[in-house]
Design a protein around this motif. Structure first.
Motif, PDB file in Angstrom:
ATOM      1  N   ASP A  12       0.793  -1.066   0.158  1.00 14.84           N
ATOM      2  CA  ASP A  12      -0.051  -0.112   0.117  1.00 14.84           C
ATOM      3  C   ASP A  12       0.831   1.215  -0.153  1.00 14.84           C
ATOM      4  O   ASP A  12       0.212   2.286   0.395  1.00 14.84           O
ATOM      5  N   LYS A  47      -0.910   4.497  -1.338  1.00  9.69           N
ATOM      6  CA  LYS A  47      -2.302   4.295  -1.289  1.00  9.69           C
ATOM      7  C   LYS A  47      -2.542   5.915  -0.836  1.00  9.69           C
ATOM      8  O   LYS A  47      -3.789   6.297  -1.588  1.00  9.69           O
ATOM      9  N   TYR A  48      -1.710   6.702  -0.614  1.00  7.60           N
ATOM     10  CA  TYR A  48      -2.284   8.083  -0.193  1.00  7.60           C
ATOM     11  C   TYR A  48      -1.755   9.224  -1.280  1.00  7.60           C
ATOM     12  O   TYR A  48      -1.862  10.482  -1.122  1.00  7.60           O
ATOM     13  N   ASP A  69      -4.599  10.968  -7.031  1.00  3.95           N
ATOM     14  CA  ASP A  69      -5.127  10.277  -8.349  1.00  3.95           C
ATOM     15  C   ASP A  69      -4.003  10.596  -9.491  1.00  3.95           C
ATOM     16  O   ASP A  69      -3.741   9.472 -10.266  1.00  3.95           O
ATOM     17  N   SER A 112     -12.491   1.926 -10.760  1.00  4.31           N
ATOM     18  CA  SER A 112     -12.330   2.524  -9.634  1.00  4.31           C
ATOM     19  C   SER A 112     -11.092   2.995  -9.200  1.00  4.31           C
ATOM     20  O   SER A 112     -10.194   2.350  -9.310  1.00  4.31           O
ATOM     21  N   ASN A 113     -11.031   4.160  -8.811  1.00  6.56           N
ATOM     22  CA  ASN A 113      -9.797   4.738  -8.471  1.00  6.56           C
ATOM     23  C   ASN A 113      -9.059   4.055  -7.106  1.00  6.56           C
ATOM     24  O   ASN A 113      -7.954   4.285  -6.833  1.00  6.56           O
ATOM     25  N   ASN A 114      -9.985   3.269  -6.586  1.00  2.19           N
ATOM     26  CA  ASN A 114      -9.758   2.414  -5.370  1.00  2.19           C
ATOM     27  C   ASN A 114      -8.518   1.204  -5.703  1.00  2.19           C
ATOM     28  O   ASN A 114      -7.908   0.686  -4.603  1.00  2.19           O
ATOM     29  N   HIS A 120      -3.907   2.167  -6.673  1.00  2.00           N
ATOM     30  CA  HIS A 120      -2.864   2.133  -5.612  1.00  2.00           C
ATOM     31  C   HIS A 120      -1.833   0.634  -5.790  1.00  2.00           C
ATOM     32  O   HIS A 120      -0.718   0.985  -5.661  1.00  2.00           O
ATOM     33  N   THR A 146      -5.244  -6.228  -5.055  1.00  2.08           N
ATOM     34  CA  THR A 146      -6.812  -5.618  -4.791  1.00  2.08           C
ATOM     35  C   THR A 146      -7.663  -6.494  -5.745  1.00  2.08           C
ATOM     36  O   THR A 146      -8.852  -6.650  -5.354  1.00  2.08           O
TER      37      THR A 146
END
Length: 190
Positions: A51, A54-55, A58, A79-81, A84, A111
């Motif tokens: 991860d 992760k932050y 985008d 999804s942009n989720n 990462h 993911t």
């Protein structure tokens, strides 16, 4: 890269909760690797780094995906989720110098999963879901499955993830369906 270096790097990049999650994934991945005959060091390192971006905004995630020759831009249509994961592998390779394809692929697919996942890819996919800090309906069932069978636990996770996304009327990344379909036959034969 050694596990201590990775831990120090993510400590500076992630908020406390995500840092603790990454430690949990690394520890869980190491235990799963030992249980199911995979490389413990690779599992711990991939779990620690999974991860790392992760932050990131985008825009930066999109740039990392678009500029990497081995990562599909198809992620950007979902999804942009999910971004990462492939962006994290690109970052780990380009910035941290990790070249091990096993580790990079485990980060990419943590993911979504995919058809024909390697043992390490399954371990990181599963460890991210069942690490001790996770608490949501069904996680205990997947943890219990992981005590006996890597494939059974991954299948259970895929089924729960797909069901959740469908219940929420969300799009499902194709690799997730491919991973499910790949494992469904082996689960029906047990």
């Amino acid at each position: 890269m050694k596990i201590e270096e990775a831990q120090s790097t993510i400590r500076e990049m992630l908020p406390d909760k995500r840092y603790r999650h990454s430690l949990g994934v690394s520890e869980t991945a190491g235990k799963l690797a030992a249980r199911f005959g995979a490389d413990v060091d690779k599992a711990r390192l991939a779990g620690m780094l999974h991860d790392i971006v992760k932050y990131f905004p985008d825009k930066k995630l999109k740039q990392l995906i678009e500029q990497h020759p081995n990562i599909s831009n198809e992620y950007l249509s979902y999804s942009n989720n999910l971004w990462h994961a492939p962006a994290g592998a690109a970052y780990v390779e380009q910035t941290l110098g990790v070249k091990d394809r096993d580790i990079l692929n485990a980060i990419i697919y943590h993911t979504t999963g995919k058809k024909d996942m390697t043992r390490l890819e399954k371990i990181i996919f599963l460890a991210d879901y069942i690490e001790p800090g996770r608490d949501f309906p069904g996680v205990e069932d997947v943890r219990k499955a992981a005590e006996n069978s890597l494939d059974e636990a991954v299948f259970e996770e895929l089924w729960r993830t797909i069901t959740h996304l469908l219940d929420q009327h969300q799009r499902v990344y194709p690799d997730t369906f491919f991973a499910y379909n790949d494992l469904v036959g082996s689960q029906n034969n047990q």
